[in-house]
Design a protein around this motif. Structure first.
Motif, short mmCIF file in Angstrom:
data_model
loop_
_atom_site.label_atom_id
_atom_site.label_comp_id
_atom_site.label_asym_id
_atom_site.label_seq_id
_atom_site.Cartn_x
_atom_site.Cartn_y
_atom_site.Cartn_z
N GLN A 38 36.46 78.44 56.95
CA GLN A 38 35.57 77.53 57.66
C GLN A 38 34.57 76.91 56.68
OE1 GLN A 38 36.34 80.58 59.07
NE2 GLN A 38 37.72 79.57 60.49
N LYS A 39 33.99 75.78 57.08
CA LYS A 39 32.99 75.12 56.24
C LYS A 39 31.77 76.01 56.04
CE LYS A 39 34.87 70.95 55.72
NZ LYS A 39 35.13 70.34 54.39
N TRP A 40 31.36 76.70 57.12
CA TRP A 40 30.14 77.53 57.05
C TRP A 40 30.25 78.61 58.11
CZ3 TRP A 40 24.72 76.49 59.37
CH2 TRP A 40 23.76 77.29 58.74
N ILE A 41 29.97 79.86 57.71
CA ILE A 41 29.94 80.98 58.66
C ILE A 41 28.57 81.64 58.59
CG2 ILE A 41 30.96 83.16 59.38
CD1 ILE A 41 33.59 82.29 58.27
N PHE A 42 27.96 81.81 59.73
CA PHE A 42 26.57 82.29 59.84
C PHE A 42 26.56 83.59 60.64
CE2 PHE A 42 22.43 82.63 61.81
CZ PHE A 42 21.53 82.12 60.88
N HIS A 43 25.98 84.66 60.06
CA HIS A 43 25.89 85.96 60.73
C HIS A 43 24.44 86.33 60.98
CE1 HIS A 43 29.95 86.31 59.04
NE2 HIS A 43 30.16 87.34 59.84
N TYR A 44 24.21 87.03 62.08
CA TYR A 44 22.89 87.56 62.41
C TYR A 44 23.05 89.06 62.64
CZ TYR A 44 18.33 87.93 64.77
OH TYR A 44 17.05 88.27 65.11
N VAL A 45 22.22 89.87 61.97
CA VAL A 45 22.28 91.32 62.13
C VAL A 45 21.40 91.72 63.32
CG1 VAL A 45 21.92 93.56 61.03
CG2 VAL A 45 22.57 91.58 59.62
N LEU A 46 22.03 92.16 64.38
CA LEU A 46 21.31 92.53 65.60
C LEU A 46 20.69 93.92 65.48
CD1 LEU A 46 23.85 91.19 68.22
CD2 LEU A 46 21.59 90.25 67.76
N LEU A 61 21.37 94.43 53.80
CA LEU A 61 20.90 93.70 54.98
C LEU A 61 20.56 94.66 56.11
CD1 LEU A 61 23.75 91.14 54.57
CD2 LEU A 61 21.35 90.55 54.32
N LYS A 62 19.56 94.26 56.89
CA LYS A 62 19.11 95.12 57.99
C LYS A 62 18.89 94.27 59.25
CE LYS A 62 14.24 94.70 56.61
NZ LYS A 62 14.52 93.54 55.78
N GLU A 63 18.41 94.92 60.30
CA GLU A 63 18.16 94.27 61.60
C GLU A 63 17.30 93.01 61.43
OE1 GLU A 63 16.37 95.43 66.04
OE2 GLU A 63 16.23 96.84 64.36
#
Length: 285
Positions: A38-46, A61-63
């Protein structure tokens, strides 16, 4: 929320949602190791902790942290064994994605510092995207794409607002800026003339730019965006037709109904009552 992964391929829009998902990891969860398509993949750590390896860099990485990567990069990421993480993410595709990112400070980075407000807003939008695609899995693809576009542009608006390059003239008219402006003002009394004034250009210049980049006039772009939002409200809210008309920028309910009918082929009240088989045959004009 249960683990969920949604994929979609769209070749019709300059920026589109290609995937989204939610996953709770376990101590023995496998390591993710792949080359990004993909052009861009964005993750958020819940919640929890984890690690990212990309471009010879190692990140812990953390919450509440976010991490992302771009097409062609080889990435490895995995959970902490003692405090497994839960992730929510989206992937973005489309020829305008790279142009969008060039106007931000995100390129050449893989993490970003977020203010509390933008952190909460992005998390809220990500949950909205994933939840709706999970709960409305049987919704017709044409309708689903309109909903995803509306939520994705909302996400991109907040990304652009938070990470716009300081050297960039915000009033420079580009495809992305024009769409951003419409996305943020469609519910108000906007017009091509007001858009041209905002960007300090003539209507003729705005018209030529819109035709060359979108194949639509400025007024048609405004109208299309309002109708896309109206479709989502008709199918996913209990708002009256009059309330929806006002929410998408029409003071006159009858003008809204006439415009909606011309574009969608049905008046708003009949459109709201269509069954799934009928919705599958709808084409946005």
């Amino acid at each position: 929320m249960e683990d969920f992964w949604y994929h979609h391929n769209s070749v019709f829009t300059p920026i589109s949602l290609s995937q989204c998902g939610y996953e709770s990891y376990y101590p023995n969860s496998s390591i993710r190791n792949y080359i990004v398509r993909q052009k861009w993949i964005f993750h958020y750590v819940l919640s929890g902790k984890g690690f990212l390896e990309v471009d010879g860099q190692h990140f812990e990485l953390k919450e509440h942290d976010v991490f992302f990567f771009f097409q062609g990069q080889k990435v490895t990421y995995y959970t902490d064994k003692k405090e497994p993480w839960t992730l929510i993410w989206l992937g973005i595709q489309g020829e305008m994605t790279s142009e969008f990112l060039k106007e931000t400070t995100l390129l050449n980075n893989h993490t970003a510092n977020l203010s509390k407000d933008i952190n909460e807003k992005l998390k809220e939008i990500l949950f909205e995207i994933v939840y709706k695609n999970r709960e409305l899995i049987d919704e017709p693809e044409t309708v689903k794409e309109l909903r995803n576009m509306a939520n994705l542009y909302n996400f991109l608006y907040h990304i652009k607002k938070a990470f716009l390059k300081s050297t960039l003239n915000v009033n420079r008219p580009t495809q992305v800026n024009i769409i951003d402006y419409i996305n943020n003002h469609y519910m108000n009394d906007i017009s091509p003339k007001k858009i041209a004034q905002y960007f300090n250009i003539s209507y003729s210049q705005l018209y030529k730019l819109c035709i060359s980049k979108f194949n639509y006039s400025p007024q048609k772009i405004i109208t299309n965006h309002r109708i896309r939002v109206a479709v989502d409200l008709l199918l996913n809210s209990d708002n009256t037709i009059k309330e929806i008309a006002h929410k998408v920028g029409y003071k006159d309910e009858f003008l809204f109904s006439k415009t909606f009918s011309k574009i969608m082929g049905y008046c708003p009240s009949k459109f709201r009552n269509l069954n799934n088989n009928q919705l599958k045959n709808i084409r946005f004009k």
